[in-house]
Every structure is written in structure tokens, then in C-alpha cells.
Design a protein around this motif. Structure first.
Motif, PDB file in Angstrom:
ATOM      1  N   SER A   1       0.802  -1.308  -0.264  1.00 20.61           N
ATOM      2  CA  SER A   1      -0.098   0.057  -0.009  1.00 20.61           C
ATOM      3  C   SER A   1       0.935   1.328   0.141  1.00 20.61           C
TER       4      SER A   1
ATOM      5  N   MET B   1       1.899   2.694   2.706  1.00 24.84           N
ATOM      6  CA  MET B   1       1.451   3.321   3.846  1.00 24.84           C
ATOM      7  C   MET B   1       2.486   3.123   5.103  1.00 24.84           C
TER       8      MET B   1
ATOM      9  N   LEU C   1      -2.077   0.347   9.342  1.00 28.26           N
ATOM     10  CA  LEU C   1      -3.128   0.420   8.301  1.00 28.26           C
ATOM     11  C   LEU C   1      -4.574  -0.409   8.228  1.00 28.26           C
TER      12      LEU C   1
ATOM     13  N   TYR D   1      -6.718  -3.529   3.663  1.00 29.61           N
ATOM     14  CA  TYR D   1      -6.045  -3.637   2.296  1.00 29.61           C
ATOM     15  C   TYR D   1      -6.485  -4.613   1.357  1.00 29.61           C
TER      16      TYR D   1
ATOM     17  N   THR E   1      -8.029  -1.143  -0.783  1.00 30.78           N
ATOM     18  CA  THR E   1      -9.061  -0.409  -0.350  1.00 30.78           C
ATOM     19  C   THR E   1     -10.149  -0.604  -0.966  1.00 30.78           C
TER      20      THR E   1
ATOM     21  N   HIS F   1      -9.129   6.436  -1.733  1.00 33.11           N
ATOM     22  CA  HIS F   1      -8.250   5.317  -1.232  1.00 33.11           C
ATOM     23  C   HIS F   1      -7.284   6.101  -0.233  1.00 33.11           C
ATOM     24  N   TYR F   2      -7.068   5.398   0.975  1.00 30.59           N
ATOM     25  CA  TYR F   2      -6.182   5.641   2.001  1.00 30.59           C
ATOM     26  C   TYR F   2      -6.634   6.842   2.763  1.00 30.59           C
TER      27      TYR F   2
ATOM     28  N   GLY G   1      -8.422   2.611   4.274  1.00 28.18           N
ATOM     29  CA  GLY G   1      -7.074   2.317   4.085  1.00 28.18           C
ATOM     30  C   GLY G   1      -6.328   3.489   4.737  1.00 28.18           C
TER      31      GLY G   1
ATOM     32  N   ASP H   1      -4.246   5.061   8.139  1.00 29.34           N
ATOM     33  CA  ASP H   1      -3.356   4.345   8.871  1.00 29.34           C
ATOM     34  C   ASP H   1      -3.537   4.879  10.483  1.00 29.34           C
TER      35      ASP H   1
ATOM     36  N   LYS I   1      -1.612   8.762   2.961  1.00 30.21           N
ATOM     37  CA  LYS I   1      -0.236   8.636   2.146  1.00 30.21           C
ATOM     38  C   LYS I   1       0.694   9.448   2.695  1.00 30.21           C
TER      39      LYS I   1
END
Length: 184
Positions: free
Chosen positions: A71, A73, A78, A81, A83, A96-97, A102, A104, A148
Motif C-alpha cells: 500500500s 502506507m 493500516l 488492504y 482499499t 483510497h487511503y 485504508g 493508517d 499517504k
């Protein structure tokens, strides 16, 4: 309850928990296989509830670390995963993330580390704790979650993050103290 959790939610083939079971039909779009997603937070809670064996904990921890690497990350915090697709959710989780899609979360990662210590994975716990401690120091705060590139998000005074990290550090210190005491 433990037997049914294992019977219905543990995927023996993939060595992971199934994200959801839908009583009727799935609300997910046709062709979307939700069982490809690893739910790290839920897996940690399952470890905490003693639903996994020592060998299974080793396997799921390895999977989580691989997911972190894939990922991009920053840590074992996280949430999941891979996502969910872009715009699967509305609002902040549409990307995403972001947030629980997703993001952290130290709140999850710190609990994972605690469970690693409780189950004898001391080296893994120590290594996985470092990125979380480093970012607390760098950002001068206990942020709610990270996106991210380790970008802090949410409250910078999230007590949940502070609490789980403090407990993880305390558990590591206690293990180290006991280990040194036994060697003398």
C-alpha cells in the motif's frame, strides 16, 4: 461464540477473516469480491479475543506487513488492504487511503503491537512500534490517523493513539525488564 466466529468468518484457505456475511444478498456491486480485503483492525480484535493460534498470528502479521508494503502506507496501523474502490463510499472515505478506507490508525496499530507482545512476538512488536513512535515525535502529537506519505490527519491530541502507544511501550518495557532479570 468462538466456534461460530471461526466457522463462519475464518477463511482457512486465505488464512484471514472474511470481512462481512450478508444474510440476504450483498449490497456490493456485482463482480466486487470483498473477501480480497484484509481487515487489519478486525484481525487484531480477533487476536485479542484469542480466536487465532500462535501460528495463525504469525501468518496474519506477515500478511499485514506485506499489505503495508504494497500500500505504501507508513505502519501496521493500516486499517484495510486493498482499499474499497474510489467513490465506493461518500464523503472523506470516497478516496483510497482516507480515514477508514485504508488510512493508517495508530489506535489499531498500537493494539496490534500489544497483541504481538502478549503472544510472544517481541522482535516484531519492537520493529513495528518504531514508525509510530517516530511520527509522534516528528509531528509533536498523537494524531487520529495518517494518510499517504505519513500525512497526519484528524485530531493531533487523539487520546486513543496516546493510550495504545503508551500501553504498547509499557508492555515492551515489562518484557525487557523480565528478560534482563532472567538473564542475571
Amino acid at each position: 461464540m468462538e466456534t461460530n466466529s471461526r466457522r463462519y468468518l475464518w477463511d482457512h484457505g486465505k488464512q484471514k477473516f472474511i470481512p462481512h456475511i450478508y444474510p440476504d444478498r450483498s449490497p456490493l456491486p456485482a463482480g466486487f469480491d470483498e473477501n480480497t480485503i484484509h481487515y487489519h483492525g478486525g484481525t487484531t480484535i480477533a487476536i485479542e479475543a484469542n480466536l487465532l493460534t500462535h501460528d495463525e498470528i504469525k501468518i496474519v502479521n506477515k500478511q499485514m506487513l506485506q499489505n503495508v508494503q504494497l500500500s505504501g502506507m507508513p505502519s501496521i496501523g493500516l486499517t484495510l488492504y486493498p482499499t474499497y474502490p474510489i467513490n465506493f463510499f461518500k464523503g472523506s472515505m470516497a478516496q483510497h487511503y482516507q480515514y477508514q478506507n485504508g488510512g493508517d490508525w495508530t489506535w489499531f496499530g498500537g493494539r496490534t503491537i500489544q497483541q504481538l507482545v502478549h503472544n510472544g512476538f517481541y522482535q516484531e512488536a519492537y520493529e513495528q512500534l518504531q514508525p509510530m513512535i517516530d511520527r509522534v515525535v516528528k509531528n509533536k502529537g498523537f494524531y487520529e490517523w495518517y494518510g499517504k506519505n505519513n500525512v497526519p490527519s484528524g485530531s493531533g491530541k487523539f487520546k486513543g493513539s496516546a493510550g495504545v502507544l503508551s500501553k504498547a511501550i509499557s508492555l515492551m518495557n515489562q518484557w525487557a525488564k523480565n528478560t534482563v532479570g532472567q538473564q542475571q
